[in-house]
Design a protein around this motif. Sequence first.
Motif, PDB file in Angstrom:
ATOM      1  N   LEU A  24     -28.848  21.448  -0.415  1.00  0.00           N
ATOM      2  CA  LEU A  24     -29.424  21.523  -1.761  1.00  0.00           C
ATOM      3  C   LEU A  24     -29.123  22.846  -2.456  1.00  0.00           C
ATOM      4  CD1 LEU A  24     -32.943  19.930  -1.117  1.00  0.00           C
ATOM      5  CD2 LEU A  24     -30.869  18.813  -1.940  1.00  0.00           C
ATOM      6  N   ASP A  25     -28.513  23.793  -1.730  1.00  0.00           N
ATOM      7  CA  ASP A  25     -28.271  25.090  -2.361  1.00  0.00           C
ATOM      8  C   ASP A  25     -27.025  25.022  -3.240  1.00  0.00           C
ATOM      9  OD1 ASP A  25     -25.786  26.001  -0.996  1.00  0.00           O
ATOM     10  OD2 ASP A  25     -27.037  26.014   0.798  1.00  0.00           O
ATOM     11  N   MET A  26     -26.861  26.040  -4.062  1.00  0.00           N
ATOM     12  CA  MET A  26     -25.721  26.118  -4.974  1.00  0.00           C
ATOM     13  C   MET A  26     -24.922  27.389  -4.727  1.00  0.00           C
ATOM     14  SD  MET A  26     -27.609  24.696  -8.453  1.00  0.00           S
ATOM     15  CE  MET A  26     -26.089  24.482  -9.363  1.00  0.00           C
TER      16      MET A  26
ATOM     17  N   LEU B 274     -24.919  15.291  -5.745  1.00  0.00           N
ATOM     18  CA  LEU B 274     -24.755  16.676  -6.180  1.00  0.00           C
ATOM     19  C   LEU B 274     -25.737  16.938  -7.312  1.00  0.00           C
ATOM     20  CD1 LEU B 274     -21.644  16.874  -8.487  1.00  0.00           C
ATOM     21  CD2 LEU B 274     -22.301  14.749  -7.398  1.00  0.00           C
ATOM     22  N   TRP B 275     -25.982  18.204  -7.580  1.00  0.00           N
ATOM     23  CA  TRP B 275     -26.846  18.555  -8.696  1.00  0.00           C
ATOM     24  C   TRP B 275     -26.139  18.234 -10.002  1.00  0.00           C
ATOM     25  CZ3 TRP B 275     -31.681  19.022  -7.760  1.00  0.00           C
ATOM     26  CH2 TRP B 275     -32.146  19.619  -6.598  1.00  0.00           C
ATOM     27  N   GLY B 276     -26.855  17.561 -10.874  1.00  0.00           N
ATOM     28  CA  GLY B 276     -26.265  17.229 -12.159  1.00  0.00           C
ATOM     29  C   GLY B 276     -27.309  16.778 -13.158  1.00  0.00           C
TER      30      GLY B 276
ATOM     31  N   LYS C  46     -31.450  12.479 -17.757  1.00  0.00           N
ATOM     32  CA  LYS C  46     -31.528  12.321 -16.302  1.00  0.00           C
ATOM     33  C   LYS C  46     -31.149  13.629 -15.627  1.00  0.00           C
ATOM     34  CE  LYS C  46     -29.614   9.299 -12.665  1.00  0.00           C
ATOM     35  NZ  LYS C  46     -28.638   8.192 -12.409  1.00  0.00           N
ATOM     36  N   ILE C  47     -31.867  13.997 -14.565  1.00  0.00           N
ATOM     37  CA  ILE C  47     -31.590  15.248 -13.864  1.00  0.00           C
ATOM     38  C   ILE C  47     -31.945  15.093 -12.398  1.00  0.00           C
ATOM     39  CG2 ILE C  47     -33.883  16.248 -14.337  1.00  0.00           C
ATOM     40  CD1 ILE C  47     -32.415  18.970 -14.666  1.00  0.00           C
ATOM     41  N   GLY C  48     -31.195  15.773 -11.535  1.00  0.00           N
ATOM     42  CA  GLY C  48     -31.489  15.747 -10.112  1.00  0.00           C
ATOM     43  C   GLY C  48     -30.228  15.642  -9.284  1.00  0.00           C
ATOM     44  N   ARG C  49     -30.364  15.008  -8.111  1.00  0.00           N
ATOM     45  CA  ARG C  49     -29.234  14.762  -7.216  1.00  0.00           C
ATOM     46  C   ARG C  49     -28.764  13.320  -7.420  1.00  0.00           C
ATOM     47  NH1 ARG C  49     -27.063  19.062  -4.230  1.00  0.00           N
ATOM     48  NH2 ARG C  49     -26.365  17.469  -2.751  1.00  0.00           N
ATOM     49  N   MET C  50     -27.457  13.164  -7.619  1.00  0.00           N
ATOM     50  CA  MET C  50     -26.924  11.833  -7.917  1.00  0.00           C
ATOM     51  C   MET C  50     -25.425  11.828  -7.713  1.00  0.00           C
ATOM     52  SD  MET C  50     -27.332  12.175 -12.053  1.00  0.00           S
ATOM     53  CE  MET C  50     -28.642  13.398 -11.924  1.00  0.00           C
ATOM     54  N   GLY C  51     -24.836  10.624  -7.653  1.00  0.00           N
ATOM     55  CA  GLY C  51     -23.399  10.475  -7.673  1.00  0.00           C
ATOM     56  C   GLY C  51     -22.922  10.363  -9.106  1.00  0.00           C
TER      57      GLY C  51
END
Length: 439
Positions: free
Chosen positions: A235-237, A197-199, A155-160
């Motif tokens: 969305l930036d890091m 967050l990105w994870g 799994k990849i993307g934005r998530m809690g």
Amino acid sequence: MQQFLKLSLLSVAVVGSQFTSANDFWSQDRQWLLGDWNGERKQLEDQGYKFTAAIMSQGATNIDGGYNDSTTFKNAAQLTLGANFDLSKTSGWDNTTAAIMITKRDGNALTLDRIKDPRSSALGNSQEIYGRGKIWRLTQAWVKKGSTDNTVQFKIGRMGMSDDFNSSQCEFQNLLLCGGQLGKSIGSIWYNWPVSLWGTNVKYQFTPEWSFGIGVYEVNPDNVKTQSDSDGFNLDMNNVKGATIPLELAWKPKLAVFDELPGEYKIGGLYSTAKANDVKTVGKVHDGKHSFWVNAQQQLTQYNSDAKRGLFMSVNAVVNDKTTTMVQSTQQLALWYKGVLDNRPNDSVGLGFANYVVNERARDRQIEINQSNGYDQYNAWAANYIPIQHDELNIELNYTYQWSPAIMLRPNIQYIYQPAGVKEVDDAWVAGLTMRVNF
């Protein structure tokens, strides 16, 4: 958000006036308040497109005790809009799913306004959906891919983070009794709903009962900013401080001692590479921090042959890094019985206990600061006095009235021992009401 709440309340009022039948708003088997769109909604789900829209409100009023015993009423609300996609159906990508979710929170918290000493940091909250700003947020935007036999999932993307680690049931309105505990005690590095967050993570199902997961998530303070709606879609890091790496081992047995009813038992730990301040020594910085947890959920009894009815239990505990974390440990025990009444098989009665223990090193620091300012005992009037925090116990008794999958009401009574862990603040009694409407 106020308009959405008015619409939801108006909808509930309107449906109450309808004649009850399988196709009416007030039908107990109605999946969505706005219906099945003449069958198109179910057809879309069969094709791989599932849409969700829901409003939840949580009201609370102080009955007795707390820092300020002047009775008031506060309401918190949350709007959720989302979509899930089965990409094996929509695009021919085998064992692949995706999701997108946005949320909007609004309202106020009774705990902040009446229950705790305003000079102390909060531990619990009598309304779990309050927090992380009154802004729109991108809560989910991820893709998950499984192997041919689905024993491995990536799994990849934005998530809690509690979407996949340290997750637990939420059958209560009180924050400390709802879901996983890490985000409530180490919120600076562990972000729960509605923050994303990105994870990325990988889960490996190495036997039918056993699985192992590992993840990597950014530690980025920009994700929890609350000044504007744009903060909720960051969305930036550019401000990443490190990474949080959780690991979790899960076991899903059917034990003979519980008549082979289903259960799930998890043990996990994390390490964060982000630098962390020492909770006692000013200026001392550590290279990282760690935590450990256990989660257990077990169905204890079954009513006749109906596996959905019976007594359920969950137990959760967290131990945090003593050098860098204010909340040293948490313990939670929850019990709920689903289907108490034969004519209300989806209703439930819940009773929960949650205890948060403040790190004695953080408490020593609070004492040192007060002594340096000339305070050797609790001062109710000094603005710069820091209340000394110990442990806080939250208890909730509730009844979940599940009229249909579309409408849920949950009246509850809560007792808070030592609000925010401050012994000088009176224990508090709170009456609450949760309402959820699925459109």
